[in-house]
Design a protein around this motif. Sequence first.
Motif, short mmCIF file in Angstrom:
data_model
loop_
_atom_site.label_atom_id
_atom_site.label_comp_id
_atom_site.label_asym_id
_atom_site.label_seq_id
_atom_site.Cartn_x
_atom_site.Cartn_y
_atom_site.Cartn_z
N ILE A 123 0.84 -1.18 0.00
CA ILE A 123 0.00 0.00 0.00
C ILE A 123 0.88 1.24 0.00
O ILE A 123 2.01 1.21 0.48
N PRO A 189 -3.26 -5.25 4.45
CA PRO A 189 -3.26 -4.33 3.31
C PRO A 189 -1.94 -4.21 2.58
O PRO A 189 -1.93 -3.81 1.44
N THR A 230 -10.53 -5.39 7.43
CA THR A 230 -11.16 -5.31 6.11
C THR A 230 -10.27 -4.57 5.13
O THR A 230 -9.81 -3.48 5.40
N THR A 232 -8.66 -2.55 1.86
CA THR A 232 -8.95 -1.38 1.04
C THR A 232 -9.18 -1.78 -0.42
O THR A 232 -9.46 -0.91 -1.23
N ASN A 403 3.13 -11.23 10.84
CA ASN A 403 2.74 -9.81 10.81
C ASN A 403 3.56 -8.90 11.71
O ASN A 403 3.45 -7.68 11.60
N ARG A 407 9.47 -7.67 8.95
CA ARG A 407 9.49 -6.22 8.76
C ARG A 407 9.29 -5.94 7.29
O ARG A 407 10.11 -6.33 6.46
N VAL B 312 -2.49 -3.75 12.95
CA VAL B 312 -1.82 -2.56 13.49
C VAL B 312 -1.01 -2.96 14.73
O VAL B 312 0.16 -2.58 14.89
N ALA B 315 2.06 -4.87 13.87
CA ALA B 315 3.05 -3.99 13.24
C ALA B 315 3.82 -3.22 14.31
O ALA B 315 5.06 -3.13 14.25
N ASP B 320 7.29 -1.72 13.19
CA ASP B 320 7.10 -1.45 11.77
C ASP B 320 6.17 -0.25 11.59
O ASP B 320 5.02 -0.29 12.01
N ALA B 321 6.66 0.81 10.97
CA ALA B 321 5.85 2.02 10.73
C ALA B 321 4.90 1.77 9.58
O ALA B 321 4.91 2.46 8.57
N ASN B 322 4.03 0.79 9.74
CA ASN B 322 3.19 0.33 8.65
C ASN B 322 1.90 1.14 8.62
O ASN B 322 0.84 0.69 9.04
N TRP B 323 1.99 2.36 8.10
CA TRP B 323 0.82 3.25 8.13
C TRP B 323 -0.27 2.76 7.20
O TRP B 323 -1.43 3.14 7.36
N GLY B 324 0.04 1.90 6.25
CA GLY B 324 -1.00 1.32 5.38
C GLY B 324 -2.02 0.56 6.21
O GLY B 324 -3.21 0.54 5.90
N ARG B 325 -1.57 -0.09 7.27
CA ARG B 325 -2.51 -0.82 8.13
C ARG B 325 -3.40 0.14 8.92
O ARG B 325 -4.53 -0.20 9.25
N VAL B 327 -4.39 3.04 7.67
CA VAL B 327 -5.37 3.42 6.64
C VAL B 327 -6.48 2.37 6.56
O VAL B 327 -7.68 2.68 6.56
N MET B 328 -6.07 1.11 6.52
CA MET B 328 -7.04 0.01 6.47
C MET B 328 -8.01 0.10 7.64
O MET B 328 -9.23 -0.01 7.48
N ILE B 344 -1.61 10.49 8.54
CA ILE B 344 -1.20 9.54 9.57
C ILE B 344 0.25 9.80 9.96
O ILE B 344 1.11 9.98 9.10
N ALA B 352 2.01 10.07 6.09
CA ALA B 352 1.11 10.28 4.96
C ALA B 352 0.27 11.51 5.26
O ALA B 352 -0.15 11.73 6.39
N PRO B 357 1.42 9.30 0.48
CA PRO B 357 2.66 9.28 1.26
C PRO B 357 3.31 10.67 1.23
O PRO B 357 3.25 11.37 0.22
#
Lengths: 408, 408
Positions: A123, A189, A230, A232, A403, A407, B312, B315, B320-325, B327-328, B344, B352, B357
């Motif tokens: 993503i 995601p 859920t 995106t 998860n 990384r 999240v 992560a 892990d700076a997984n900002w996509g999660r 967003v999800m 975020i 983002a 991003p």
Amino acid sequence: MDLTPSPLARPFPALPVIDGVTLRVARAGYKAWNRSDLTYVELAAGCAVAGVFTKSACASSEVEMGRAQVEQGRARALIVNAGNSNAFTGYRGREAVEQIVAQVAEALDCPGDEVFVSSTGVIGVPLPKDKARAGVAAVLGAESCGWEDAASAIGTTDTFTKGAAAAAFIGDQRVELAGIIKGSGMIAPDMATMLGYVFTDAAVDPAFLQEMLSKANEATFSCITVDGDTSTSDTVLLFATGKAGNAPLTTWDDPGADAFYAALHDVCRELALLVVRDGEGAQKFIEIAVTGAADDASARRVGLAIANSPLVKTAIAGGDANWGRVVMAVGKAGEPADRDRLSIGFGGTWAARDGQPVADYDEAPVAAHLAGQDIRIEVDLGLGEGRATVWTCDLTHDYISINADYRS
Amino acid sequence: MDLTPSPLARPFPALPVIDGVTLRVARAGYKAWNRSDLTYVELAAGCAVAGVFTKSACASSEVEMGRAQVEQGRARALIVNAGNSNAFTGYRGREAVEQIVAQVAEALDCPGDEVFVSSTGVIGVPLPKDKARAGVAAVLGAESCGWEDAASAIGTTDTFTKGAAAAAFIGDQRVELAGIIKGSGMIAPDMATMLGYVFTDAAVDPAFLQEMLSKANEATFSCITVDGDTSTSDTVLLFATGKAGNAPLTTWDDPGADAFYAALHDVCRELALLVVRDGEGAQKFIEIAVTGAADDASARRVGLAIANSPLVKTAIAGGDANWGRVVMAVGKAGEPADRDRLSIGFGGTWAARDGQPVADYDEAPVAAHLAGQDIRIEVDLGLGEGRATVWTCDLTHDYISINADYRS
């Protein structure tokens, strides 16, 4: 990433050829991997289409466009990009999708809104337009391939390829259905969107096709969960080429409509369950049957509350007949429930009935059931006629490893 | 069960004596352990009470009775049983609670509805009446004890004892507040209900006391989650003995009402955060600040969707700076959100902004922040003025070990 097949994996089945559907795959190189990651499905002129999409408020451009495109009911092509979901990428992501649509529409000489695009993978990184352009050019000229190649090319972190088939008679005409799907979390995601595609040679009016897909979706894809997260990008598309030559289905009253729907439901159900079988870290497959609810929708929400409870899922992982955690999940579902009418069982043995532990409860058969791989939890709310079945997997150390320890 | 203190543990603080509150503990032996498991709090005659309880549809008899008892606004005693939640035990569980109420009411010569009972521990086993009767007899005659003894006696799988204090001026009169709490999952129904008790010597009208507790609860206890699983027994009670001698508070317009509320909010917040700090398997404490939502309630639901997302939480466990999660999780919350206005950040650095991003995003400060123990996630929805802060912990291998590997 560990690609050892899930212990719950199923072999890829034999799928029928669907007249009017041609499959091709190519390598766009969306990630640094040595595999096909771009799938192209060419559909006969006049093919009907229906679709269901994620309800996420942060859906990808692909989903936004798909929701609009499906309205007109016809499809000539499907493109699936694997390795980059193109979600949360703003106008640059949108431009990449529009470029793909224009390139395919020009090659087929068809309207752009008949070219459907899905993307799955990381993503927040705009789909690279140069790789997409070269990949689409390659796939348009590629040899046609079989279902398993296509099912493999749409996958990302899937540990096995997934497909399902069914057939039905519409009048005297046999029609075929074939579907492929990818997904190993209800969503992760950055790696594991659920994308499913079902193809049939039946002739079905697009509006009725949508009605049947929406109905089947409610009882299948909408009844599975791996982690409650859920996507995106979640998308299921159903294409009907009409090449079988049956009298087109337009309403539930048409002869063969019920048979076709039953076959469609079977394919959707099998595809949905295959995703659960590839749930991240899954060691056990869990079916949750809810009866006695106020109505079917309430039963489904209760079932999903149980299926999404980390305490229920870890109990099953540990082989623990912890029905107290099921009580807890029923209680938190926000649906009509009466503690003193609630009954809970495992694999056909009631552990609690009408709000109390069963007096002569014998845990031995339950323990034996929970030691297996296919687990069934029965919940009777004792209120009404509503019922639903939902499916999930257990929550294990491997889910955490996949998860957290990995990384991205 | 591993009782090594959580890495996020805090030492038990100094708590003030509350005039009109006497603490005693005893051992009823609800489990085969060598520790106090029955707590008795005697309250001065006329003590006001307010309470908030789990919204579970499968609540315990203790919760059902507590909901009814709190209506009349007065309390003379509190009994807390640890080791058996007495939930989902039908009429036998109810009888056990009624026996305790009768026994204490007789000893104090007070109405039964002024005796509050809470229980926490295994579900589905009726509280043994013989052990309860002997335990209550013992505790009625026990020496008085201090806050830490009581905080320890109400605990089950807690890895550290938890308390908080505050003070306020009502007019010229200083009033004290002291609270204790137990819990290490938002709930694990066979082991870890959240029970919290706050005591004050302030004089406050019961109806207004309830109004203040309900308000404080919305911003504190209702904003924490460990695993999203809501207890059948969660209870927070607030007792006001009135011994400080202040002019009784009856409305928000009374002098000192705002100061008292601020102190109450502080105690509730600290107690709530201590539960998160003892979250099962927690290695990191996570604060999620949501701004720009349609309204405050919407912001809280978005925050909780993020806080309850296993993707999240894993992560963060993995740094892990997984900002996509994130967003999800925003997308699935079911609240007003616009992908193209969403921003975020982590620990003060935006990853983002406005649906894309950040162009020159430097992950180094974010990685440094996520390597620490106190994590902050910032989410701006860009829609309105609604805001909320929620708190949770990460999801780790230890959560799985505690809840799956351990066979109850």
